[in-house]
Design a protein around this motif. Structure first.
Motif, PDB file in Angstrom:
ATOM      1  N   TYR A  75      -7.862 -42.621 -31.065  1.00 40.46           N
ATOM      2  CA  TYR A  75      -7.574 -42.885 -32.461  1.00 40.46           C
ATOM      3  C   TYR A  75      -6.631 -42.076 -32.975  1.00 40.46           C
ATOM      4  CZ  TYR A  75     -12.091 -45.327 -31.502  1.00 40.46           C
ATOM      5  OH  TYR A  75     -13.136 -45.946 -30.945  1.00 40.46           O
ATOM      6  N   PRO A  76      -5.153 -42.317 -32.818  1.00 41.27           N
ATOM      7  CA  PRO A  76      -4.104 -41.489 -33.373  1.00 41.27           C
ATOM      8  C   PRO A  76      -4.223 -41.005 -34.764  1.00 41.27           C
ATOM      9  CG  PRO A  76      -3.141 -43.333 -32.072  1.00 41.27           C
ATOM     10  CD  PRO A  76      -4.595 -43.584 -32.017  1.00 41.27           C
ATOM     11  N   ARG A  77      -4.893 -42.133 -35.575  1.00 38.82           N
ATOM     12  CA  ARG A  77      -4.856 -41.763 -36.962  1.00 38.82           C
ATOM     13  C   ARG A  77      -5.972 -40.570 -37.257  1.00 38.82           C
ATOM     14  NH1 ARG A  77      -8.970 -42.044 -40.490  1.00 38.82           N
ATOM     15  NH2 ARG A  77     -10.465 -42.966 -38.790  1.00 38.82           N
ATOM     16  N   VAL A  78      -7.075 -40.262 -36.357  1.00 34.55           N
ATOM     17  CA  VAL A  78      -7.586 -39.126 -36.675  1.00 34.55           C
ATOM     18  C   VAL A  78      -7.025 -37.843 -36.032  1.00 34.55           C
ATOM     19  CG1 VAL A  78      -9.998 -38.202 -35.868  1.00 34.55           C
ATOM     20  CG2 VAL A  78      -9.898 -40.561 -36.062  1.00 34.55           C
ATOM     21  N   GLN A  79      -6.223 -37.901 -35.147  1.00 39.91           N
ATOM     22  CA  GLN A  79      -5.319 -36.668 -34.553  1.00 39.91           C
ATOM     23  C   GLN A  79      -4.503 -36.321 -35.635  1.00 39.91           C
ATOM     24  OE1 GLN A  79      -2.287 -35.532 -31.052  1.00 39.91           O
ATOM     25  NE2 GLN A  79      -3.748 -37.458 -30.547  1.00 39.91           N
ATOM     26  N   ALA A  80      -3.839 -37.208 -36.160  1.00 38.98           N
ATOM     27  CA  ALA A  80      -2.779 -37.158 -37.236  1.00 38.98           C
ATOM     28  C   ALA A  80      -3.598 -36.609 -38.402  1.00 38.98           C
ATOM     29  CB  ALA A  80      -2.006 -38.275 -37.734  1.00 38.98           C
ATOM     30  N   LYS A  81      -4.775 -36.825 -38.808  1.00 35.43           N
ATOM     31  CA  LYS A  81      -5.439 -36.393 -39.854  1.00 35.43           C
ATOM     32  C   LYS A  81      -5.676 -34.906 -39.752  1.00 35.43           C
ATOM     33  CE  LYS A  81      -8.978 -37.258 -43.190  1.00 35.43           C
ATOM     34  NZ  LYS A  81      -9.876 -38.257 -43.710  1.00 35.43           N
ATOM     35  N   LEU A  82      -6.318 -34.582 -38.337  1.00 36.63           N
ATOM     36  CA  LEU A  82      -6.422 -33.329 -38.092  1.00 36.63           C
ATOM     37  C   LEU A  82      -5.470 -32.416 -38.161  1.00 36.63           C
ATOM     38  CD1 LEU A  82      -8.656 -31.633 -37.073  1.00 36.63           C
ATOM     39  CD2 LEU A  82      -8.609 -32.557 -34.806  1.00 36.63           C
ATOM     40  N   TYR A  83      -4.232 -32.849 -37.588  1.00 33.43           N
ATOM     41  CA  TYR A  83      -3.118 -32.062 -37.429  1.00 33.43           C
ATOM     42  C   TYR A  83      -2.682 -31.537 -38.927  1.00 33.43           C
ATOM     43  CZ  TYR A  83       1.607 -30.271 -36.834  1.00 33.43           C
ATOM     44  OH  TYR A  83       2.711 -29.423 -36.938  1.00 33.43           O
TER      45      TYR A  83
ATOM     46  N   VAL B   1     -14.786 -33.539 -36.791  1.00 34.11           N
ATOM     47  CA  VAL B   1     -14.405 -34.252 -35.443  1.00 34.11           C
ATOM     48  C   VAL B   1     -15.263 -33.721 -34.310  1.00 34.11           C
ATOM     49  CG1 VAL B   1     -12.293 -34.054 -33.875  1.00 34.11           C
ATOM     50  CG2 VAL B   1     -11.784 -34.631 -36.307  1.00 34.11           C
ATOM     51  N   VAL B   2     -15.623 -32.335 -34.404  1.00 33.22           N
ATOM     52  CA  VAL B   2     -16.366 -31.742 -33.313  1.00 33.22           C
ATOM     53  C   VAL B   2     -17.650 -32.472 -33.552  1.00 33.22           C
ATOM     54  CG1 VAL B   2     -17.317 -29.760 -32.624  1.00 33.22           C
ATOM     55  CG2 VAL B   2     -15.007 -29.820 -32.824  1.00 33.22           C
TER      56      VAL B   2
ATOM     57  N   VAL C  22      -9.921 -27.380 -29.458  1.00 35.92           N
ATOM     58  CA  VAL C  22      -9.379 -28.311 -30.263  1.00 35.92           C
ATOM     59  C   VAL C  22      -8.379 -27.938 -31.066  1.00 35.92           C
ATOM     60  CG1 VAL C  22     -10.006 -30.239 -31.653  1.00 35.92           C
ATOM     61  CG2 VAL C  22     -11.659 -29.753 -29.893  1.00 35.92           C
ATOM     62  N   ALA C  23      -8.636 -27.343 -32.220  1.00 36.84           N
ATOM     63  CA  ALA C  23      -7.601 -26.753 -33.224  1.00 36.84           C
ATOM     64  C   ALA C  23      -6.288 -26.209 -32.516  1.00 36.84           C
ATOM     65  CB  ALA C  23      -8.091 -25.664 -34.143  1.00 36.84           C
ATOM     66  N   ASN C  24      -6.349 -25.649 -31.478  1.00 36.85           N
ATOM     67  CA  ASN C  24      -5.179 -25.013 -30.881  1.00 36.85           C
ATOM     68  C   ASN C  24      -4.283 -25.985 -30.147  1.00 36.85           C
ATOM     69  OD1 ASN C  24      -4.637 -22.169 -31.412  1.00 36.85           O
ATOM     70  ND2 ASN C  24      -6.939 -22.043 -31.273  1.00 36.85           N
ATOM     71  N   LEU C  25      -5.008 -26.882 -29.305  1.00 36.15           N
ATOM     72  CA  LEU C  25      -4.669 -27.776 -28.598  1.00 36.15           C
ATOM     73  C   LEU C  25      -3.758 -28.908 -29.480  1.00 36.15           C
ATOM     74  CD1 LEU C  25      -7.184 -28.387 -25.888  1.00 36.15           C
ATOM     75  CD2 LEU C  25      -4.989 -27.183 -25.696  1.00 36.15           C
ATOM     76  N   ILE C  26      -4.379 -29.295 -30.594  1.00 36.69           N
ATOM     77  CA  ILE C  26      -3.843 -30.326 -31.594  1.00 36.69           C
ATOM     78  C   ILE C  26      -2.500 -29.690 -32.282  1.00 36.69           C
ATOM     79  CG2 ILE C  26      -4.434 -31.731 -33.536  1.00 36.69           C
ATOM     80  CD1 ILE C  26      -5.471 -32.937 -31.069  1.00 36.69           C
TER      81      ILE C  26
END
Ligand code: HEM
Length: 811
Positions: A617-625, A663-664, A769-773
């Motif tokens: 879900y790239p949308r979730v990734q983008a929002k997290l970034y 997310v977690v 997760v935070a650092n990887l993203i």
């Protein structure tokens, strides 16, 4: 059987050790001898049944054991119970009505139905080949009809008789049934109502699909069943003989007789058993002939017996039928994960509390959040014990310790000495060090040729978690070789636990039957000791020196990790309350092993699941970034920075990232690592949701089902972190993962046995997760497949492969 086989002194082997040897003089030596239980009519004996042995035929050395539920003679007026004639299993070669498994099984049948049970000691092959056993088992019916035995005449309802057998005994029940059907008038007043063929043993020349698939089955490999037929069938007969293959020639004509008599036939089996296809074939053949076949597979069962007047059975949570159909050790090789579809089906039909009988154990399954809360939180003092330690279990560990002073001490020690927030903070340098290692591995992974590399992530995640947890355990930054050795030793043990679980069925017998496997387990444990004990000894020495310096008022100057308290440090002087002695090195190995297991695979697998969803879900990734960069700013290039100066999303910054937390949590809800928490057991009879859970019953909580409950979560199978801002949780409010007020999901369990590493696990997940993203943009290689597979935890069936590309490129 071919004559040739008979004369070549065949041995039936269990894959690992011979069970029977044919001696040159024609006699046989059986090496598989089960412990036996004596019959008792002693009213003071604690057994739930009265039992006695009665001779059937002296010249054949055959006899019967009769089981009478203890409460029946005392009831007034005495009631008449169904009569079950039972034939034990053992491939026609082994077993006895006196063997403890058979005795215990008949005790369950007698008390749970309840019924009067007559268990038959019939003649065994190869000394007495078939049809000797069939003859004996029909002879018993004639004996019963004329018997003046008081238990039978007074308490058995002759008009309500069932023939039942397990495995080879199921085959015997079938053939004895056919013979009895031919002559029902001769058996009057005995009236047979049905046959219960419990995992019956049948064969045939042509292999079935399940026999081919499970040719090397650990309990009944095909070569062992072939030898059993060789030794059991009449000389010269092959496996297509009617005794072994009931479907040849379209089946016996006598099946029509069974149909016209209106007998019901229950055929039970389970997948995972090489015999299942034969059992299904038999069921189909009988059905085609119009016989009332009650069930073939466990999940389809309905009760064969009319509802029983039993007292306790009424109060137990409902289960499949009243008879103990799963009381077969085939089920012991199944994990709860394998049972899940069956349980889901049962939950639909029976409600959120389900009773299953597995082996001689009563297993209760809880499939509702409110009942789980009642048990684990409101009645925590009763529901916090663990089932008895298994033969293959850890010597000493928190999660396997009984609810008592030792468990309390070990739990308190870990919580206050290692997992306390201030201590967790003291490991922040170690986390930074491990993040550096992980980044380097991701960047340098093999296919890192181009700007956007394909990475198989889970091995890197797992290695990173081992670096971190070994630091917490041993207090040192171990080198790669040491960490790999520990990882290998640990994973050998946990990945083989399913193979070893068969040893728990009956440890004494298991050790003989599966001698090689038992030796393998010992070897794996010794290997782990060889790897861990030098590290433990070295650390003990550090502790000793530190204590010495403290006594002398000196503090050693050191590097950044100076003064870090490691898990081992806290165990060195720990005194076990029951035995009033210090923990031994072997026990420290076990405690450290459990600590590493609890903190490595669990976290790395969850991390993989979360990242998989962020890719899907790239949308979730983008929002997290967006959230991360709004708080921390844009990331530096990961390559540019040396390990020590690497800029990281800090632990303080994590606290501001609410979407990250969601997310977690969503990852933990959607992909709980254990679809069941570790089994609990109850310390006394206790009422739960209107039912009785009896003392020592095993209680399992259906974590996945609870977290996916559509009554609590909309679209529960979707990955939607936003739900944590709507499902009764407002932005800024912390979701109660402990379930102390109300359980909505329970990936860490709940109540007194709740995972005590949940805080550390959440921190590790959020941090990585935070650092990887922040550093990388992650894209999927193919469509991300979220299928599951059960290893030690529930892992991705297709391990995640990803393209990673640094968000900030090098100038
Ligand atoms: C994502 C990571 C983790 C998950 C999903 C998880 C889950 C669980 C679950 C479901 C239980 C059983 C609870 C019960 O019996 O009711 C448990 C027990 C336990 N966990 Fe974790 N765990 C994780 C990480 C950790 C970590 C990092 C540690 C410590 C280093 C840890 C230490 C323990 C211990 C010691 C127990 C036994 C508690 C007891 O029996 O009293 N876990 N965990």
């Amino acid at each position: 059987m071919s004559d040739q086989t008979a004369s070549t002194n065949p041995t039936v082997d269990s894959n690992e050790s011979p069970l029977i040897v044919l001696n040159p003089d024609g006699s046989v030596t059986r090496h598989l001898i089960f412990p036996s239980t004596s019959a008792t009519v002693d009213p003071n004996h604690p057994s739930r049944v009265l039992t006695k042995d009665v001779t059937l035929n002296q010249s054949n050395d055959t006899w019967l054991r009769i089981f009478l539920p203890r409460h029946v003679p005392d009831s007034s007026p005495p009631c008449k119970l169904p009569l079950v004639v039972y034939y034990h299993g053992g491939g026609f070669i082994f077993g006895s009505a006196a063997s403890t498994p058979c005795h215990d099984f008949c005790t369950i049948i007698a008390t749970e139905i309840p019924s009067v049970v007559v268990s038959v000691e019939y003649r065994l092959a190869p000394e007495h080949r078939l049809p000797a056993a069939y003859d004996d088992c029909v002879e018993v019916l004639h004996w019963i009809k004329t018997s003046d035995d008081e238990w039978l005449t007074k308490f058995a309802d002759f008009s309500n008789c069932y023939l039942m057998g397990t495995s080879a005994g199921g085959n015997i029940a079938y053939h004895a049934g056919l013979r009895a059907a031919a002559k029902v008038d001769d058996l009057e007043p005995l009236k047979i109502k049905g046959l219960i063929l419990h995992h019956p043993f049948f064969g045939g020349m042509e292999r079935t699909g399940s026999e081919m698939r499970l040719a090397n089955d650990e309990i009944l490999p095909v070569r062992v069943s072939d030898l059993m037929w060789d030794l059991g069938l009449p000389i010269g007969a092959d496996r297509d003989h009617e005794y072994s293959n009931p479907t040849v020639g379209g089946g016996s004509q006598l099946c029509d007789r069974i149909r016209t008599l209106g007998w019901k036939v229950m055929v039970t089996g389970c997948d995972g058993d090489p015999l299942i296809d034969r059992q299904i074939e038999l069921g189909k053949m009988l059905e085609d002939k119009g016989v009332q076949v009650v069930a073939v597979l466990i999940s389809l069962f309905s009760p064969l017996f009319p509802s029983s007047p039993g007292k306790n059975s009424k109060k137990l949570p409902p289960g499949p039928p009243t008879i103990p159909i799963i009381g077969n050790f085939l089920w012991l090789r199944k994990s709860s994960f394998d049972l899940e579809p069956i349980l889901r089906d049962l939950r639909e039909k029976l409600g959120p509390l389900i009773t299953l009988r597995i082996g001689s154990r009563l297993a209760i399954f809880v499939g509702s959040y409110s009942v789980a809360h009642q048990a684990l939180v409101q009645k925590a003092s009763v529901f916090s014990d663990q089932p008895k330690r298994l033969a293959t279990g850890q010597i000493l560990s928190i999660n396997s310790a009984a609810y008592g002073p030792t468990w309390r001490l070990l739990r308190r020690n870990l919580t206050s000495e290692i997992l306390h927030p201030s201590r967790v903070k003291s490991y922040s340098n170690a986390r930074k060090w491990v993040l550096g290692i992980l980044m380097d591995r991701l960047l340098n992974s093999e296919s890192q040729q181009s700007q956007s590399a394909e990475v198989m992530v889970v091995d890197h995640f797992r290695y990173a978690m081992f670096c971190l947890l070994t630091f917490l355990c041993f207090g040192n930054k171990l080198d790669e070789n040491q960490i790999k050795q520990i990882e290998t030793a640990q994973r050998r043990l946990i990945l083989s636990f399913r193979r070893f679980s068969v040893l728990n069925f009956w440890p004494k017998v298991g050790k003989i039957l599966f001698r090689n496997r038992w030796n393998e387990l010992i070897e794996i444990r010794q290997n782990r000791e060889a790897v861990l004990i030098p590290l433990i000894k070295a650390r003990k020495e550090v502790v000793r020196q530190r204590q010495h310096q403290q006594q002398e008022g000196k503090q050693k100057e050191g590097g950044e990790d100076h003064g870090v308290v490691a898990y081992i440090d806290t165990l060195v002087d720990l005194e076990l309350p029951d035995e009033k002695r210090k923990v031994k090195d072997g026990e420290i190995v076990s405690l450290c092993g459990a600590f590493l297991t609890a903190g490595t695979d669990t976290t790395s697998t969850t991390l993989e699941w979360i990242m998989a969803n962020l890719l899907k879900y790239p949308r979730v990734q983008a929002k997290l970034y967006e959230e991360i960069s709004a708080i921390v700013g844009p990331p530096p290039s990961p390559r540019k920075l040396g390990k020590e100066q690497r800029v990281v999303v800090t632990e303080e910054e994590l606290q501001m990232m609410l979407y990250l937390k969601a997310v977690v949590l969503e990852g933990l809800r959607r992909h709980p690592l254990g679809h069941f928490v570790l089994p609990h057991s109850v310390t006394e009879d206790v009422e739960l949701d209107g039912y009785i859970v009896p003392k020592n019953a095993t209680v399992n909580f259906m974590v996945a089902e609870i977290g996916w409950d559509p009554k609590v979560w909309d679209d529960p199978m979707e990955f939607k972190p936003e739900r944590f801002f709507s499902a009764g949780v407002r932005e800024g409010e912390v979701f109660d993962i402990t379930g102390s007020r109300e359980i909505k999901m329970m990936p860490f369990g709940a109540g007194r046995r709740i995972c005590l590493g949940s805080g550390l696990a959440l921190l590790h997940l959020e941090y990585f997760v935070a650092n990887l993203i922040w550093y990388f943009e992650w894209t999927a290689v193919d469509d991300v497949n979220l299928s599951e597979k059960f290893e030690f935890t529930v892992v991705m069936k297709n391990p995640l492969r990803a393209h990673i590309s640094p968000r900030t490129k090098e100038e």
